[in-house]
Design a protein around this motif. Structure first.
Motif, PDB file in Angstrom:
ATOM      1  N   VAL A 211       0.855  -1.176   0.000  1.00  0.00           N
ATOM      2  CA  VAL A 211       0.000   0.000   0.000  1.00  0.00           C
ATOM      3  C   VAL A 211       0.894   1.229   0.000  1.00  0.00           C
ATOM      4  O   VAL A 211       1.838   1.310   0.787  1.00  0.00           O
ATOM      5  N   ASP A 212       0.598   2.196  -0.895  1.00  0.00           N
ATOM      6  CA  ASP A 212       1.402   3.417  -0.924  1.00  0.00           C
ATOM      7  C   ASP A 212       0.846   4.438   0.064  1.00  0.00           C
ATOM      8  O   ASP A 212      -0.134   4.177   0.767  1.00  0.00           O
ATOM      9  N   LEU A 213       1.477   5.598   0.130  1.00  0.00           N
ATOM     10  CA  LEU A 213       1.089   6.623   1.101  1.00  0.00           C
ATOM     11  C   LEU A 213      -0.312   7.177   0.880  1.00  0.00           C
ATOM     12  O   LEU A 213      -0.930   7.704   1.802  1.00  0.00           O
ATOM     13  N   GLU A 214      -0.830   7.069  -0.340  1.00  0.00           N
ATOM     14  CA  GLU A 214      -2.191   7.538  -0.618  1.00  0.00           C
ATOM     15  C   GLU A 214      -3.240   6.468  -0.349  1.00  0.00           C
ATOM     16  O   GLU A 214      -4.433   6.698  -0.519  1.00  0.00           O
ATOM     17  N   GLY A 215      -2.810   5.269   0.043  1.00  0.00           N
ATOM     18  CA  GLY A 215      -3.741   4.188   0.330  1.00  0.00           C
ATOM     19  C   GLY A 215      -4.055   3.310  -0.860  1.00  0.00           C
ATOM     20  O   GLY A 215      -4.931   2.454  -0.792  1.00  0.00           O
ATOM     21  N   ASN A 216      -3.358   3.507  -1.989  1.00  0.00           N
ATOM     22  CA  ASN A 216      -3.567   2.674  -3.165  1.00  0.00           C
ATOM     23  C   ASN A 216      -2.933   1.304  -2.964  1.00  0.00           C
ATOM     24  O   ASN A 216      -1.852   1.181  -2.384  1.00  0.00           O
ATOM     25  N   LEU A 217      -3.591   0.273  -3.448  1.00  0.00           N
ATOM     26  CA  LEU A 217      -3.079  -1.094  -3.386  1.00  0.00           C
ATOM     27  C   LEU A 217      -2.234  -1.332  -4.628  1.00  0.00           C
ATOM     28  O   LEU A 217      -2.700  -1.126  -5.753  1.00  0.00           O
ATOM     29  N   LEU A 218      -0.970  -1.730  -4.453  1.00  0.00           N
ATOM     30  CA  LEU A 218      -0.038  -1.934  -5.553  1.00  0.00           C
ATOM     31  C   LEU A 218       0.397  -3.384  -5.593  1.00  0.00           C
ATOM     32  O   LEU A 218       0.629  -4.001  -4.555  1.00  0.00           O
ATOM     33  N   SER A 219       0.521  -3.941  -6.795  1.00  0.00           N
ATOM     34  CA  SER A 219       1.017  -5.301  -6.934  1.00  0.00           C
ATOM     35  C   SER A 219       1.528  -5.502  -8.354  1.00  0.00           C
ATOM     36  O   SER A 219       1.121  -4.801  -9.279  1.00  0.00           O
ATOM     37  N   THR A 220       2.435  -6.466  -8.516  1.00  0.00           N
ATOM     38  CA  THR A 220       2.938  -6.845  -9.837  1.00  0.00           C
ATOM     39  C   THR A 220       2.789  -8.348  -9.975  1.00  0.00           C
ATOM     40  O   THR A 220       3.266  -9.105  -9.133  1.00  0.00           O
ATOM     41  N   VAL A 221       2.096  -8.769 -11.028  1.00  0.00           N
ATOM     42  CA  VAL A 221       1.873 -10.196 -11.296  1.00  0.00           C
ATOM     43  C   VAL A 221       2.270 -10.463 -12.740  1.00  0.00           C
ATOM     44  O   VAL A 221       1.776  -9.795 -13.655  1.00  0.00           O
ATOM     45  N   ASN A 222       3.161 -11.428 -12.944  1.00  0.00           N
ATOM     46  CA  ASN A 222       3.650 -11.776 -14.285  1.00  0.00           C
ATOM     47  C   ASN A 222       4.139 -10.555 -15.052  1.00  0.00           C
ATOM     48  O   ASN A 222       3.884 -10.404 -16.242  1.00  0.00           O
ATOM     49  N   GLY A 223       4.811  -9.632 -14.362  1.00  0.00           N
ATOM     50  CA  GLY A 223       5.362  -8.441 -14.997  1.00  0.00           C
ATOM     51  C   GLY A 223       4.371  -7.329 -15.249  1.00  0.00           C
ATOM     52  O   GLY A 223       4.722  -6.300 -15.810  1.00  0.00           O
ATOM     53  N   VAL A 224       3.125  -7.510 -14.843  1.00  0.00           N
ATOM     54  CA  VAL A 224       2.096  -6.485 -15.037  1.00  0.00           C
ATOM     55  C   VAL A 224       1.893  -5.737 -13.721  1.00  0.00           C
ATOM     56  O   VAL A 224       1.503  -6.329 -12.717  1.00  0.00           O
ATOM     57  N   GLU A 225       2.212  -4.421 -13.745  1.00  0.00           N
ATOM     58  CA  GLU A 225       2.030  -3.599 -12.555  1.00  0.00           C
ATOM     59  C   GLU A 225       0.574  -3.167 -12.465  1.00  0.00           C
ATOM     60  O   GLU A 225      -0.018  -2.731 -13.448  1.00  0.00           O
ATOM     61  N   MET A 226      -0.002  -3.315 -11.274  1.00  0.00           N
ATOM     62  CA  MET A 226      -1.407  -2.950 -11.057  1.00  0.00           C
ATOM     63  C   MET A 226      -1.514  -1.977  -9.897  1.00  0.00           C
ATOM     64  O   MET A 226      -0.813  -2.119  -8.896  1.00  0.00           O
ATOM     65  N   VAL A 227      -2.392  -0.997 -10.057  1.00  0.00           N
ATOM     66  CA  VAL A 227      -2.679  -0.045  -8.999  1.00  0.00           C
ATOM     67  C   VAL A 227      -4.188  -0.009  -8.840  1.00  0.00           C
ATOM     68  O   VAL A 227      -4.918   0.220  -9.800  1.00  0.00           O
TER      69      VAL A 227
END
Length: 71
Positions: free
Chosen positions: A19-35
Motif C-alpha cells: 500500500v502506498d502513502l495515498e492508500g492505493n493497493l499496488l502489486s505486480t503479477v507476471n510483470g504487469v504492474e497494477m494499482v
C-alpha cells in the motif's frame, strides 16, 4: 463475482501487494504492474469508508488517544 478468475494469480497478487502513502493497493503479477485506488477497492470489497480512523504513523497505526488509553 462474475467471469473467470484464477485463484493462483489472486494469491500472487495479494502476496506481492503493498500500500502506498495515498492508500492505493499496488502489486505486480507476471510483470504487469497494477494499482487499485481507494475508490475502486472500496467498491470491489464492498466496504464503507465512513468508519475509518486516522492512521498515526508515529505509532504504526495505533493511537492510544483514539482508544482511551492515553498514558
Amino acid at each position: 463475482m462474475k467471469g473467470t478468475f484464477y485463484p493462483e494469480l489472486v494469491m500472487v497478487f495479494y502476496t506481492c501487494a503493498s500500500v502506498d502513502l495515498e492508500g492505493n493497493l499496488l502489486s505486480t503479477v507476471n510483470g504487469v504492474e497494477m494499482v487499485i485506488d481507494v475508490v475502486v477497492w472500496k467498491e470491489v470489497a464492498g466496504l464503507d469508508m465512513g468508519g475509518v480512523r486516522k492512521f498515526d504513523e508515529t505509532t504504526y497505526g495505533y493511537n492510544a488517544n483514539l482508544y482511551g488509553n492515553a498514558s
